[in-house]
Enzyme design. Structure first.
Site, short mmCIF file in Angstrom:
data_model
loop_
_atom_site.label_atom_id
_atom_site.label_comp_id
_atom_site.label_asym_id
_atom_site.label_seq_id
_atom_site.Cartn_x
_atom_site.Cartn_y
_atom_site.Cartn_z
N MET A 335 36.51 0.39 51.09
CA MET A 335 35.50 1.24 50.47
C MET A 335 34.37 0.40 49.88
SD MET A 335 34.29 4.20 49.61
CE MET A 335 35.54 5.47 49.71
N ASP A 354 36.01 -8.64 42.79
CA ASP A 354 37.39 -8.15 42.68
C ASP A 354 38.19 -9.20 41.91
OD1 ASP A 354 40.07 -6.96 43.36
OD2 ASP A 354 38.80 -5.71 44.65
N VAL A 411 37.30 0.72 41.99
CA VAL A 411 38.65 0.18 41.89
C VAL A 411 39.66 1.31 42.13
CG1 VAL A 411 37.90 -1.62 40.30
CG2 VAL A 411 38.81 0.53 39.38
N VAL A 412 40.95 0.98 41.99
CA VAL A 412 42.03 1.92 42.26
C VAL A 412 41.86 3.19 41.42
CG1 VAL A 412 43.52 0.86 40.51
CG2 VAL A 412 44.53 2.12 42.44
N GLU A 413 42.29 4.34 41.99
CA GLU A 413 42.09 5.65 41.38
C GLU A 413 43.12 5.90 40.27
OE1 GLU A 413 39.69 9.39 41.92
OE2 GLU A 413 39.41 7.23 42.06
N LYS A 418 40.41 2.18 35.54
CA LYS A 418 38.98 2.39 35.63
C LYS A 418 38.31 2.23 34.27
CE LYS A 418 38.57 5.31 39.77
NZ LYS A 418 37.56 4.52 40.50
N SER A 440 37.15 10.11 43.13
CA SER A 440 37.24 11.36 43.89
C SER A 440 37.84 12.49 43.07
CB SER A 440 38.09 11.14 45.15
OG SER A 440 39.37 10.66 44.81
N HIS A 461 30.29 9.67 43.95
CA HIS A 461 31.44 9.79 44.84
C HIS A 461 31.02 9.71 46.29
CE1 HIS A 461 34.85 12.50 46.58
NE2 HIS A 461 35.08 11.23 46.82
N ASN A 464 34.84 8.89 52.47
CA ASN A 464 35.32 7.87 53.39
C ASN A 464 35.43 8.44 54.81
OD1 ASN A 464 36.23 5.25 53.88
ND2 ASN A 464 38.37 5.81 53.64
N GLU A 473 28.51 12.95 46.10
CA GLU A 473 28.53 13.81 44.92
C GLU A 473 28.01 13.01 43.73
OE1 GLU A 473 32.08 17.07 45.43
OE2 GLU A 473 32.67 15.03 44.88
N ASN A 511 36.46 18.12 46.92
CA ASN A 511 37.91 17.95 46.95
C ASN A 511 38.62 19.14 46.31
OD1 ASN A 511 37.97 15.58 48.36
ND2 ASN A 511 38.01 14.27 46.55
#
Length: 728
Positions: A335, A354, A411-413, A418, A440, A461, A464, A473, A511
């Protein structure tokens, strides 16, 4: 000596120089692009007749049609005028109006040259086709195409007639059926342009070309090609072979939902071999039927939604926005690499960060593969790709972040991760830098609580894969300032995306609407419906792929996390289907893990995986499905419609058009239906309410009608009347 024979307020205007070159210049001062409005077309007819008279007297020896705009030739006809046509007879009359004018241009006694710099679409191409010669500039912005099929119509001012006769049937179908645009060099190679000149010398090269053509007799300049190509192109059996192959491809791609491609093939097949006049008559009759059709009205509606987004409708303008030239992406991988490549392709310098080297290397590799893909498809030179990659750098530290203007966190959801990352990043960037989160499902308001400058924070947002999905969004939290929202919207447009402003809420817009649809597909699976029946019903409706295949594309793990988040936030109506829970426990990941509902080898899908039924504890479906395909499709779409009504109730968006734009661009909802809520308005809220009520007793709370639907049904109103464009 220069004679100014006439000029009109909106052009085109005519000047004949002392060498006998009649310069016809299109330059409407009231518009950024030249359009062929009724007034402009009438003026073209007047000028054509003036030039003809000048040709008779010897005052004009050649005519050159050009644009006075810096970056465009003619962008086509006026969309609002097409939208206003209501009957086939009126549509055919409008087609003949343009055809007659271009016939007069084509039959001028002196040669004509279309000098094309910049965008040249639709009616602009048809104008050029009526000229004896066509030349173009080599500037990147010079693009030619027939986008009419994307509006549900056909090129009705001679395009379907003249283009096949000029460049051959196969080349013409490639342009007219796809609506794609070609560069000047490509247009030259297929015979659409006679010459391509350097942009820096374009005016003088055009003048020299025109003077050289004055005494030249007309000769055919079409490339003949090999024997096989000539047989296909120039014989009736050969043309039938080409048309039959095109018809098969068209039906496979559209499933018959879009009438324009079918009609285009019929028109071209019927008119080739006939006189020009007979061919134009066939074209005009067919054009009338298409222009007045509901599909065309829906496709034009979608076009207008996109144009409104491009113009920033619904976003408060803010003067303090600088064009982004330096941005950061925190959280690499696929992403992050996709976002970085997209930005670098638009000339923005990007710094990837990262906490591990592997994701950074993965992001850089993904960005490089995307650039290489553009080179392979002829969309970018190898030098351009190299320059793009040079704009991307990466590492584990915050080097360079002190000079950034914009940062995307990807980063990771997970909320706590976050929040920690955002707070850390905020301490390393300038005070005026815009900070965004590519989330998302997670709350923007919750993330903002840990920030010192929440007014500069906004959700952004991306969907993907980033390089393919057009929607962004723009998620405005309660504390997001006007400047931050406007900056995210502006950058989205610059990246070539379609932005939709949404407010914070579970799943935001797309979503949230998509989740019940995917969940219902899994409930249907549990009721004994097969993969083919479920996905086939969605395809029959017009969706680009079925919901189970979409689950594979999104990723079972990603969907499982989103389903859990939305269930927790929205309650029992989004309780995950048992089949979805079993799928999550199965270890299948979908396409990225080579197995889901379908099997995958590399990038190719190899049919459905029959073993999935037993693995999920389901019996293999029988040939006779317990729920008919129409009922399957109705349950899937009603699930989306009901939740869309709730997003309006909850104020996630303010307008029906925002819902439709988001769902079309974010899920691929069929454009020929005009959008989810436009479709709802066409079948009426009462019919939707009746069907939901019918399902409520046997199925349960998932089909409890939204209060807004009950209200609209009782008031005999539609979504677009209750939530019009322009509302905030």
């Amino acid at each position: 000596m220069t004679a100014d024979l006439s000029a009109a307020d909106h052009g085109p205007f005519l000047k004949i120089d002392d060498r006998g070159v009649a310069w016809i210049t299109f330059d409407d001062p009231s518009r950024s692009l030249n359009l062929l409005t009724e007034g402009v077309m009438t003026r073209v007819r007047e000028i054509t007749r003036e030039v003809d008279e000048a040709g008779r007297s010897g005052g004009a020896r050649i005519a050159v049609l050009r644009s006075g705009k810096n970056d465009s030739f003619i962008a086509g006809a006026e969309i609002d005028a097409i939208q206003a046509i209501e009957s086939p007879a009126e549509g055919s009359e409008a087609a003949r109006f343009g055809q007659e004018i271009f016939l007069e241009l084509e039959r001028l006694r002196i040669p004509t040259v279309a000098a094309i710099h910049g965008i040249c679409l639709g009616g602009g191409v048809e104008l050029a086709l009526a000229c004896r010669y066509r030349v173009g500039s080599d500037a990147p912005e010079t693009r030619l195409g027939h986008p009419e099929v994307r509006l549900g119509i056909l090129p009705a001012w001679g395009g379907t007639t003249r283009l096949p006769r000029l460049i051959g049937l196969q080349g013409a179908l490639d342009l007219i059926l796809t609506g794609k645009q070609v560069s000047a060099s490509r247009a030259r190679s297929i015979g659409l342009l006679d010459e391509v000149f350097p942009f820096e010398l374009f005016d003088e090269k055009v003048a020299a070309f025109a003077r050289a053509r004055v005494a030249e007799t007309l000769v055919s300049r079409r490339k003949r090609g090999g024997l096989f190509a000539r047989v296909l192109r120039d014989t009736a059996p050969g043309r039938r072979v080409i048309l039959a192959a095109a018809r098969r491809r068209m039906m496979a791609e559209t499933r018959g939902h879009y009438p324009a491609p079918r009609v285009i093939l019929k028109v071209i097949g019927s008119s080739m071999g006939h006189s020009l006049e007979r061919a134009l008559d066939i074209e005009a009759r067919a054009a009338g039927e298409l222009i007045a059709s509901g599909v065309s009205k829906n496709l034009i509606h979608v076009f207008q939604l996109r144009e409104a987004a491009r113009k920033g409708e619904g976003i408060r303008p803010h003067a303090g926005i600088a064009e982004v030239s330096r941005m950061g992406v925190v959280g690499a991988g696929v992403m992050g690499g996709g976002i970085a490549q997209l930005a670098a392709h638009k000339g923005i310098r990007v710094r990837l960060k990262d906490v591990r080297h592997e994701p950074v290397a993965s992001a850089l590799g993904h960005a490089r593969s995307l650039f290489e893909g553009l080179v392979k498809r002829g969309r970018l030179s190898r030098l351009g790709a190299s320059k793009g990659m040079e704009l991307i750098s990466g590492g584990l530290g915050y080097e360079g972040f002190g000079a950034l203007q914009f940062v995307v966190e990807a980063v990771v959801e997970q909320m706590e991760v976050k929040k920690a990352v955002l707070a850390e990043v905020e301490g390393r960037i300038p005070e005026d830098c815009i900070l965004t989160s590519n989330t998302s499902t997670l709350s923007i308001d919750e993330m903002a609580r840990g920030l010192a400058r929440p007014e500069s924070f906004c959700g952004m947002h991306f969907f993907n894969p980033v390089h393919r999905m057009p929607l962004v969004e723009v998620i405005r939290g309660r504390l997001t300032g006007d400047r931050a929202a406007a900056a995210v919207y502006d950058l989205s447009l610059r990246l070539g995306k379609v932005p939709v402003i949404v407010r914070d809420g579970p799943g935001f817009l797309v979503n949230r609407i998509l989740a019940p649809y995917l969940n219902e597909a899994c409930f249907l699976l549990g009721e004994g419906c097969g993969i083919n029946a479920i996905d086939g019903a969605a395809l029959d409706f017009g969706m680009p792929m079925g919901p189970l295949r979409l689950i594979d594309e999104v990723g079972v793990d990603v969907l499982g996390h989103a389903a859990e988040t939305l269930h927790r936030a929205l309650g029992p109506r989004l309780e995950p289907a048992p089949a979805l829970l079993a799928l999550r426990e199965s270890g299948r990941l979908g396409r990225k893990g080579s197995s889901g509902f379908y099997l995958y080898h590399g990038s190719k899908e190899h049919g459905q995986d029959e073993s999935i039924y037993a693995e999920l504890g389901l019996p293999a479906p029988s040939r006779r499905t317990p729920v008919g395909r129409k009922q399957i499709g109705m349950r899937l779409i009603l699930s989306m419609l009901n939740e869309a009504a709730r997003t309006l109730e909850d104020g996630i968006v303010d307008t029906a058009s925002a819902v439709d734009l988001g769902v079309i661009m974010g899920t691929g909802f069929p454009p020929f239906r005009g959008g989810l809520l436009r479709y709802a308005d066409q079948i009426h809220a009462r019919a939707i309410l009746d069907r939901l009520t019918e399902y409520l007793e046997p199925i349960g709370h998932r089909f409890e009608p939204a209060p807004l639907l009950r209200q609209l049904a009782s008031e005999d109103r539609g979504f677009y009347a209750a939530f019009p464009q322009g509302k905030r």
